[in-house]
Design a protein around this motif. Structure first.
Motif, PDB file in Angstrom:
ATOM      1  N   ASN A 138       0.765  -1.122   0.166  1.00  0.00           N
ATOM      2  CA  ASN A 138      -0.022   0.009  -0.102  1.00  0.00           C
ATOM      3  C   ASN A 138       0.895   1.336  -0.113  1.00  0.00           C
ATOM      4  O   ASN A 138       0.330   2.452  -0.119  1.00  0.00           O
ATOM      5  CB  ASN A 138      -1.074   0.033   1.159  1.00  0.00           C
ATOM      6  CG  ASN A 138      -0.220   0.062   2.557  1.00  0.00           C
ATOM      7  OD1 ASN A 138       0.881   0.128   2.653  1.00  0.00           O
ATOM      8  ND2 ASN A 138      -1.244  -0.042   3.468  1.00  0.00           N
ATOM      9  N   GLU A 139       2.128   1.088  -0.066  1.00  0.00           N
ATOM     10  CA  GLU A 139       2.999   2.259  -0.094  1.00  0.00           C
ATOM     11  C   GLU A 139       3.637   2.318  -1.656  1.00  0.00           C
ATOM     12  O   GLU A 139       4.121   3.578  -1.817  1.00  0.00           O
ATOM     13  CB  GLU A 139       4.277   2.171   0.645  1.00  0.00           C
ATOM     14  CG  GLU A 139       3.880   2.259   2.219  1.00  0.00           C
ATOM     15  CD  GLU A 139       4.918   2.142   3.151  1.00  0.00           C
ATOM     16  OE1 GLU A 139       6.139   1.906   2.653  1.00  0.00           O
ATOM     17  OE2 GLU A 139       4.720   2.304   4.332  1.00  0.00           O
ATOM     18  N   ARG A 146      -1.354   3.361  -4.518  1.00  0.00           N
ATOM     19  CA  ARG A 146      -1.819   4.616  -4.070  1.00  0.00           C
ATOM     20  C   ARG A 146      -2.525   5.360  -5.126  1.00  0.00           C
ATOM     21  O   ARG A 146      -3.694   5.923  -4.952  1.00  0.00           O
ATOM     22  CB  ARG A 146      -0.720   5.448  -3.645  1.00  0.00           C
ATOM     23  CG  ARG A 146      -0.090   4.975  -2.306  1.00  0.00           C
ATOM     24  CD  ARG A 146       1.109   5.898  -1.834  1.00  0.00           C
ATOM     25  NE  ARG A 146       0.639   7.065  -1.461  1.00  0.00           N
ATOM     26  CZ  ARG A 146       1.160   8.265  -1.225  1.00  0.00           C
ATOM     27  NH1 ARG A 146       2.529   8.176  -1.164  1.00  0.00           N
ATOM     28  NH2 ARG A 146       0.594   9.307  -0.929  1.00  0.00           N
ATOM     29  N   LEU A 149      -6.108   4.143  -3.667  1.00  0.00           N
ATOM     30  CA  LEU A 149      -5.872   5.049  -2.305  1.00  0.00           C
ATOM     31  C   LEU A 149      -6.288   6.435  -2.437  1.00  0.00           C
ATOM     32  O   LEU A 149      -7.071   6.821  -3.003  1.00  0.00           O
ATOM     33  CB  LEU A 149      -4.744   4.577  -1.424  1.00  0.00           C
ATOM     34  CG  LEU A 149      -4.424   3.297  -1.013  1.00  0.00           C
ATOM     35  CD1 LEU A 149      -3.279   3.049  -0.340  1.00  0.00           C
ATOM     36  CD2 LEU A 149      -5.663   2.745  -0.144  1.00  0.00           C
ATOM     37  N   ASP A 150      -5.131   7.378  -2.143  1.00  0.00           N
ATOM     38  CA  ASP A 150      -5.360   8.790  -2.354  1.00  0.00           C
ATOM     39  C   ASP A 150      -5.262   9.509  -3.646  1.00  0.00           C
ATOM     40  O   ASP A 150      -5.810  10.328  -3.992  1.00  0.00           O
ATOM     41  CB  ASP A 150      -4.172   9.522  -1.560  1.00  0.00           C
ATOM     42  CG  ASP A 150      -2.847   8.997  -1.514  1.00  0.00           C
ATOM     43  OD1 ASP A 150      -2.823   7.595  -1.857  1.00  0.00           O
ATOM     44  OD2 ASP A 150      -1.828   9.641  -1.362  1.00  0.00           O
ATOM     45  N   ARG A 157      -7.097   7.788  -6.358  1.00  0.00           N
ATOM     46  CA  ARG A 157      -7.970   7.188  -7.132  1.00  0.00           C
ATOM     47  C   ARG A 157      -8.985   8.028  -7.890  1.00  0.00           C
ATOM     48  O   ARG A 157      -9.288   7.496  -9.054  1.00  0.00           O
ATOM     49  CB  ARG A 157      -8.898   5.944  -6.458  1.00  0.00           C
ATOM     50  CG  ARG A 157      -9.584   6.534  -5.408  1.00  0.00           C
ATOM     51  CD  ARG A 157     -10.503   5.340  -4.387  1.00  0.00           C
ATOM     52  NE  ARG A 157     -11.411   5.687  -3.686  1.00  0.00           N
ATOM     53  CZ  ARG A 157     -11.166   6.528  -2.507  1.00  0.00           C
ATOM     54  NH1 ARG A 157      -9.693   6.415  -2.217  1.00  0.00           N
ATOM     55  NH2 ARG A 157     -11.959   6.745  -1.630  1.00  0.00           N
TER      56      ARG A 157
END
Length: 382
Positions: free
Chosen positions: A163-164, A169, A173-174, A176
């Protein structure tokens, strides 16, 4: 005096000759090999361009051999026609398979069409508005740098903590909701052009550049329609790729690095179009010179061209590390490669395009590629 052969010897000789002729240049079942199933033999089309039973055996091994992972589809074309086609249970000719990173090569063709149209310039600063502020070192990034994965941007495709990674990401995550915006915001970690770093983020930036070349609007629906319409009219419809479904993010940007869906036949059709240097049934859809650029080694990565993997040896890289098999197939072979074992292998010198779709981890992919090389080796250089 005339010596006549004994009847038994003559009969054996005749039977051997007939078997040799009927099986296609002696393409008989090897001694000790288990018999081929009807499914294995049924996968091979008439006049496949290689010994039928040998081809059936090698394709069958892709589905049945231990240690290769799960093969779900194989479509093999020779000289522009399907030579072999087979699916695992639960899949068929109508199944849409996710492209993963095979989509990158499709995105590169779209960029080539826009360059040919005069809408983009290969060696000018990439038209990303956020990079054009005075003093921003990212203004030195060109379209060529992006296509060859040497932008210098801080994009880490994968790492020990999933997830890094930049890819995770951006996709989940941030980043998308506006994937290109997130990818374009990242700083440089190297001088543009100086370092190869494979990155799905980079391809999404290319997709954003394509959308900006086609429309001035920031409206997601307009951006989406502009790119989808262009791809459909200029590429998918002329190629009769009727199954393909590209995905877009909430900002209307094509997720051109990883998310398209199509049948195995349509992936094969696209690969064969590249084998013919951008021509399909006599129509040149993208300039030959562009496809030649796509398969020209990057100065920072001999195994990579424009969003396309190349079967070129790399100094200091072992066979297990190479994404393809330069010791087993012509160096002119190139490929579309997707996550967990999606491949379109294209050999112009053998007139072969081979699609293998499925699910294999890293060790399994290494073994599976050797089996794919066995299939390709059945075809002579032309």
């Amino acid at each position: 005096m005339i010596v006549r052969p004994k009847p038994l010897i003559a009969s054996l000789a005749l039977a051997t000759t007939l078997a040799f002729a009927l099986t296609g240049c002696g393409d008989a079942e090897p001694v000790g090999e288990p018999p081929l199933s009807e499914e294995a033999l049924g996968a091979i089309k008439e006049n496949p361009g290689a010994p039928t039973r040998q081809l059936a055996r090698q394709v069958d091994d892709l589905f049945t051999m231990e240690g290769l992972g799960e093969t779900r589809a194989v479509v093999l074309m020779h000289g522009g026609t399907i030579a072999a086609e087979r699916y695992a249970p639960g899949y068929d000719a109508d199944t849409r398979f996710v492209s993963w990173s095979m989509a990158k090569t499709i995105t590169a063709v779209m960029i080539g069409m826009l360059v040919a149209d005069g809408r983009l310039r290969l060696d000018e600063p990439a038209p990303v508005p956020g990079w054009q502020r005075p003093g921003d070192p990212r203004s030195e990034i060109t379209l060529r740098h992006l296509l060859q994965m040497r932008s210098g941007l801080d994009h880490t495709e994968a790492g020990p903590v999933p997830n890094e990674s930049s890819e995770v990401r951006m996709l989940f995550l941030d980043g998308r909701d506006d994937m290109a915006g997130w990818a374009e915001e990242q700083p440089l970690e190297a001088e543009p052009g100086s370092k190869f770093e494979y990155s799905s983020n980079t391809t999404v930036i290319l997709a954003d550049i394509a959308a900006r070349a086609l429309t001035d609007s920031e409206d997601p629906d307009i951006r989406r329609r502009a790119v989808a319409t262009y791809l459909q009219a200029r590429l998918f419809e002329p190629l009769a790729m009727t199954s393909i479904v590209p995905e877009f993010d909430a900002a209307g940007t094509l997720i051109g690095g990883s998310l398209m869906h199509a049948t195995a036949r349509d992936y094969a059709r696209f690969g064969d179009f590249l084998r013919n240097k951008g021509s399909y049934r006599g129509t040149q859809l993208v300039p030959r010179a562009w496809v030649e650029k796509m398969v020209t080694p990057s100065p920072e990565s001999p195994q990579y061209g424009f969003q396309t993997w190349l079967n070129r040896p790399v100094k200091g890289m072992t066979g297990a590390e190479h994404p393809l098999f330069p010791d087993r197939a012509p160096h002119s072979l190139f490929a579309m490669i997707g996550h967990m074992g999606q491949y379109v292998l294209i050999s112009p010198s053998k007139k072969v395009t081979m699609v293998r779709l499925g699910h294999s981890d890293a060790p399994q992919r290494e073994a599976m590629l050797q089996q794919a090389a066995d299939v390709i080796e059945l075809y002579p250089e032309s």
